[in-house]
Design an enzyme around this catalytic site. Structure first.
Site, short mmCIF file in Angstrom:
data_model
loop_
_atom_site.label_atom_id
_atom_site.label_comp_id
_atom_site.label_asym_id
_atom_site.label_seq_id
_atom_site.Cartn_x
_atom_site.Cartn_y
_atom_site.Cartn_z
N GLU A 1 -6.72 37.68 56.09
CA GLU A 1 -7.34 37.08 54.91
C GLU A 1 -8.85 37.17 55.05
OE1 GLU A 1 -5.96 33.15 53.85
OE2 GLU A 1 -7.91 32.57 53.05
N GLU B 1 -16.09 30.67 49.39
CA GLU B 1 -15.41 29.41 49.04
C GLU B 1 -16.48 28.34 48.90
OE1 GLU B 1 -11.14 28.94 50.95
OE2 GLU B 1 -12.57 29.62 52.49
#
Length: 340
Positions: A228, A233
Site C-alpha cells: 500500500e 492522508e
C-alpha cells in the site's frame, strides 16, 4: 618374477592412467572473452539495450544497478530506467558446468517523464466510468469507519473542473453517514513513475481523506502483502499535517513506514501531492518539496502494478471520533496525473 613384475607395472600404469583421466578438466571450459555493450536511448525514455557475449557461456544474469535483475540465454536484453542517474551494470556469464565470469559497465541515463494517464475532471455528473469505479458498502472497512460508501452523485460528482467527494450525515443503508471511494482497479494500473494530484482537503474533526494506491494483486495476495502506498492522508483533528506512508509485511497498520509534513492552508487552497516511484526508492512531495524518501528493494511488494484510490473516510481507528455536530465535508480534486 619378471612376468609378475611386468603385470604389476601394467596394473599400476592402468590405474595411474585412469586416475589421471578422471581428474582432468572435470568442469569443462569456463566462460571466456566476456564483453558487455550498452546502447543508451537518446530520447530520454530511460531505455538501454544491452548485449553480452562470451565463449562457452550458456546463460547471462544482468544486474542493472537499480535493484532489477534479469536472466537470459541470449545475452541480448533491454531495460527501462525510471530515473536519471549513473548506474553500474554487472553481467555474469555462466557455462554449462556452472563456472562464471563477470563484467561491469557504468552508464549515464537521462529520463524525462511524459504524461501517460490523467483525469482533469473537465466533465459534469458522475466521474468518468472509463477511468473510475465505485467501491461501495459499510462495515468499517477494516478500520471501524462509520461511513457507508455509495455510488451516488450525491457523494461523488464532477463540476466546474473538479471532482467533489462529499461526506454527509444522513441515514443510508443502516448507516448514519455516507461518502465515496473511487478506484481505478481493473481500468488502470501502473508500475513506477510519478503520480500527483491537486487537492483541497475537507474540514471537520473525524474526516479522513486519502489519495493512495494498492497492489493490483490484492485479491490474490491480501493486504499488506500486496503493498500500500499512501501518497496523502489528512486527519480533521490535525489540520495541515500531511501523512505519507507505506504498508507492507512487518509494517502494517500503525507500524507503517512513513513521515509527515506540516503545510498551511490544506483545507482552504489546492496543494499538489506527489509520489515519485522507482525500483530503488519512493519519494514523497507536497508542492514539489521532498519530505520523505523510502528505500525500495526487490524483496518488497513495490515492484509491481498498483491502482489508484481517492476516498474520504469518517471516524475509524486512524481518523478518530467524528464530531457529533458533523453535517458534511468536501474533498475537492482538481486533477490526477501519472507520468512515466
Amino acid at each position: 618374477m619378471k612376468s609378475g613384475t611386468l603385470l604389476m607395472a601394467i596394473c599400476f600404469f592402468t590405474l595411474f592412467s585412469c586416475s589421471k583421466k578422471g581428474t582432468s578438466s572435470p568442469n569443462g571450459n569456463p566462460p571466456a572473452n566476456l564483453v558487455l555493450n550498452a546502447i543508451v536511448s537518446q530520447d530520454n525514455s530511460g531505455i538501454v539495450n544491452f548485449t553480452a557475449t562470451a565463449t562457452n557461456a550458456v546463460v547471462y544474469t544482468f544486474n542493472y544497478g537499480d535493484n532489477a535483475t534479469e536472466v537470459t540465454t541470449t545475452g541480448v536484453v533491454s531495460h527501462r530506467y525510471t530515473a536519471t542517474g549513473l548506474y553500474t551494470v554487472t553481467v555474469t556469464a555462466k557455462s554449462s558446468t556452472n563456472q562464471t565470469a563477470s563484467a561491469t559497465k557504468t552508464i549515464n541515463v537521462s529520463v524525462t517523464a511524459g504524461l501517460v494517464w490523467s483525469d482533469e475532471f473537465d466533465g459534469s455528473g458522475l466521474p468518468d466510468p472509463n477511468k473510475w469505479s465505485f467501491e461501495t458498502g459499510a462495515g468499517g472497512w477494516g478500520n471501524n469507519e462509520v461511513q457507508n460508501y455509495t455510488n451516488r452523485i450525491d457523494n461523488a460528482s464532477v463540476s466546474g473542473g473538479t471532482l467533489k467527494i462529499t461526506a454527509k450525515a444522513e441515514s443510508f443503508g443502516g448507516s448514519s453517514y455516507t461518502s465515496a471511494r473511487l478506484v481505478t482497479k481493473g481500468k488502470y494500473s501502473f508500475k513506477y513513475g510519478k503520480i500527483e494530484a491537486s487537492i483541497k482537503l475537507p474540514t471537520g474533526v473525524g474526516t479522513w481523506p486519502a489519495f493512495w494506491m494498492l497492489g493490483d494483486n490484492v485479491n490474490t495476495t491480501p493486504w499488506p502483502a500486496c503493498g500500500e502506498i499512501d501518497i496523502m492522508e489528512h486527519l480533521g483533528r490535525q489540520l495541515n499535517v500531511i501523512y505519507s506512508t507505506l504498508h507492507h509485511p512487518g509494517h502494517s497498520g500503525s507500524n507503517g513506514d512513513g513521515s509527515t509534513t506540516t503545510i498551511s492552508g490544506a483545507t482552504t487552497s489546492f496543494h499538489k501531492y506527489t509520489a515519485e516511484w522507482s525500483s530503488s526508492n519512493i519519494k514523497f512531495y507536497v508542492d514539489d518539496v521532498l519530505f520523505y524518501n523510502f528505500a525500495n528493494s526487490s524483496n518488497l511488494p513495490f515492484n509491481a502494478n498498483f491502482f489508484i484510490i481517492l476516498n474520504m473516510a469518517l471516524g475509524g481507528n486512524f481518523g478518530g471520533p467524528l464530531d457529533p455536530a458533523f453535517t458534511s465535508a468536501v474533498m475537492e480534486i482538481d486533477y490526477v496525473r501519472v507520468y512515466q
